[in-house]
Design an enzyme around this catalytic site. Sequence first.
Site, PDB file in Angstrom:
ATOM      1  N   ASP A 147       0.822  -1.208   0.000  1.00 53.04           N
ATOM      2  CA  ASP A 147       0.000   0.000   0.000  1.00 53.04           C
ATOM      3  C   ASP A 147       0.858   1.261   0.000  1.00 53.04           C
ATOM      4  O   ASP A 147       2.022   1.245   0.373  1.00 53.04           O
ATOM      5  CB  ASP A 147      -0.923   0.022   1.219  1.00 53.04           C
ATOM      6  N   GLU A 148       0.258   2.341  -0.430  1.00 54.57           N
ATOM      7  CA  GLU A 148       0.791   3.703  -0.313  1.00 54.57           C
ATOM      8  C   GLU A 148       2.220   3.830  -0.850  1.00 54.57           C
ATOM      9  O   GLU A 148       3.085   4.425  -0.227  1.00 54.57           O
ATOM     10  CB  GLU A 148       0.712   4.163   1.153  1.00 54.57           C
TER      11      GLU A 148
END
Length: 528
Positions: free
Chosen positions: A344-345
């Site tokens: 993620d991210e």
Amino acid sequence: MCAALTMAACGGGPAGTRPTTGAAPVAAPAPNVAPPRLPITHAIIPLPTSVSLVDGSSFVVDSTTTVVVAPGAGSDVDGVAMRVLGLLGRPAGTAPTRLAAADTIPARSIYLRLGDDSTLGDEGYRLDVGPALVTITANRAAGLFYGVQTMRQLMPVSVEYPAALNRGLRIPAGVVIDAPRFAWRGSMLDVARHFLPIEEVRRHLDRMALYKLNRLHLHLSDDQGWRIEIKSWPNLALVGGSTQVGGGPGGYYTQEQYAALARYAAERFITIVPEIDMPGHTNAALASYPGLNCDRVAPPPYTGTKVGFSTLCVTSDSTYRFVSDVVREIAALSPSPWFHIGGDEVQKLTHDEYRLFVERVQGIVRSQGRQMIGWGEIAPMALEPGTVVQHWKTDSSAVHAARGGRVLLSPNKRTYLDMKYDSATILGLRWAGLIEVRDAYEWDPAAQIEGVPERSVLGVEAPLWAETLVKPEDWELMAFPRLVAVAEVGWSAPARDFESFRQRLGANGPRLAAMGINFYRSPQIPWW
């Protein structure tokens, strides 16, 4: 009020087993909360498929009560029987009675048996309580264990104090038939931002078990800390594990501790799912081994809370040797079929660089005999159907469902337990919104994402991120009682009756206190 729920919620006992001195302040419960408006006969959470109790009749637990295991049951059933003996306060060393094929079931016993009922599946159970016999029937030991948790919730709260003198234990007569809606009912602890000692993780597993949660997802690495020993890369723990948000001492679990924790969880029919977040959220690893950076320069340890600034060097073969070693060593510590790669991210890679990494790591995880899980950002990649996408914000989960993949639901506006309850909550964040108990309860996983039908939903999980959590009491405050609400979302039928839930949860208040939990006294709940 105790007359309505004598067996389910009332009963005396000493104060909570652990003081909460120094715990974060909580919002005071609303004064003069009205008592339950609807009569309820039990306080079982999650709500079973069917409950039929007999008014005025009960099974009385006394010194003659025995715990009996049916002929042919395996050693895992003996483990469940030992847990029943523990609930009843039997002396250490007491063993259950195992019947032979020709034996008669003794009177005044709690009888555990395996059957073959297709309606119960692997985790369902049937609990039959009469004045002379309690029978729990299931297809697997897990179902027996969950039947025991329901029996426990039907007992007075004094059952939570095995050492209490002269406690009276009764189980109301009747029949409970039950089976879960979803296979995955999870809790996630972020031990990377702030470290949570191993004994506190064990306590969390005990609480999960009562509410029939069966997956503990451990977020073991992030920018601020690396929390698991990797023997072939020792600096990950020694350097990467040495700090946390705010600059505290951090910590890590040895491989022996982690393996013991996995066994402890398995005894409670919980599987631990490890997450090593990559290619982003990796500053602790990069600070430990400069060669994982494309410029081969180690960044300083990070103790802040920003995200998206770090990444492994995804074009280097040494990075994939590192990933392979980490997956191999962690996979060898427990029989968990899953390995979570985060994903993620990631803000420092191109789309093609990110795709190359995810797809190559998918192969590494598969080569170690594990199924890969990743946050929703991995969904558009060329994923195998066996890979699991964990949804947390708007993503392409429907793409993965269309290829036959499964989706694990953690929508941030419903399940992110690090969000504040209300504007007065001191701990927690609010970027996803304020999440009260009702918000965590009133949603249907099958209707959460267009294009992801119920058959594609693996289950639900409530993440608890730890940017603002320092003491164990902080984790407790943010998890409970919202985690209990998510447990019912994952287990029970799709119809949501918040009025019923709030009454049952209110009746569980003394039980939560008896377990020493520093829970939030939500003004939405009529606490007893």
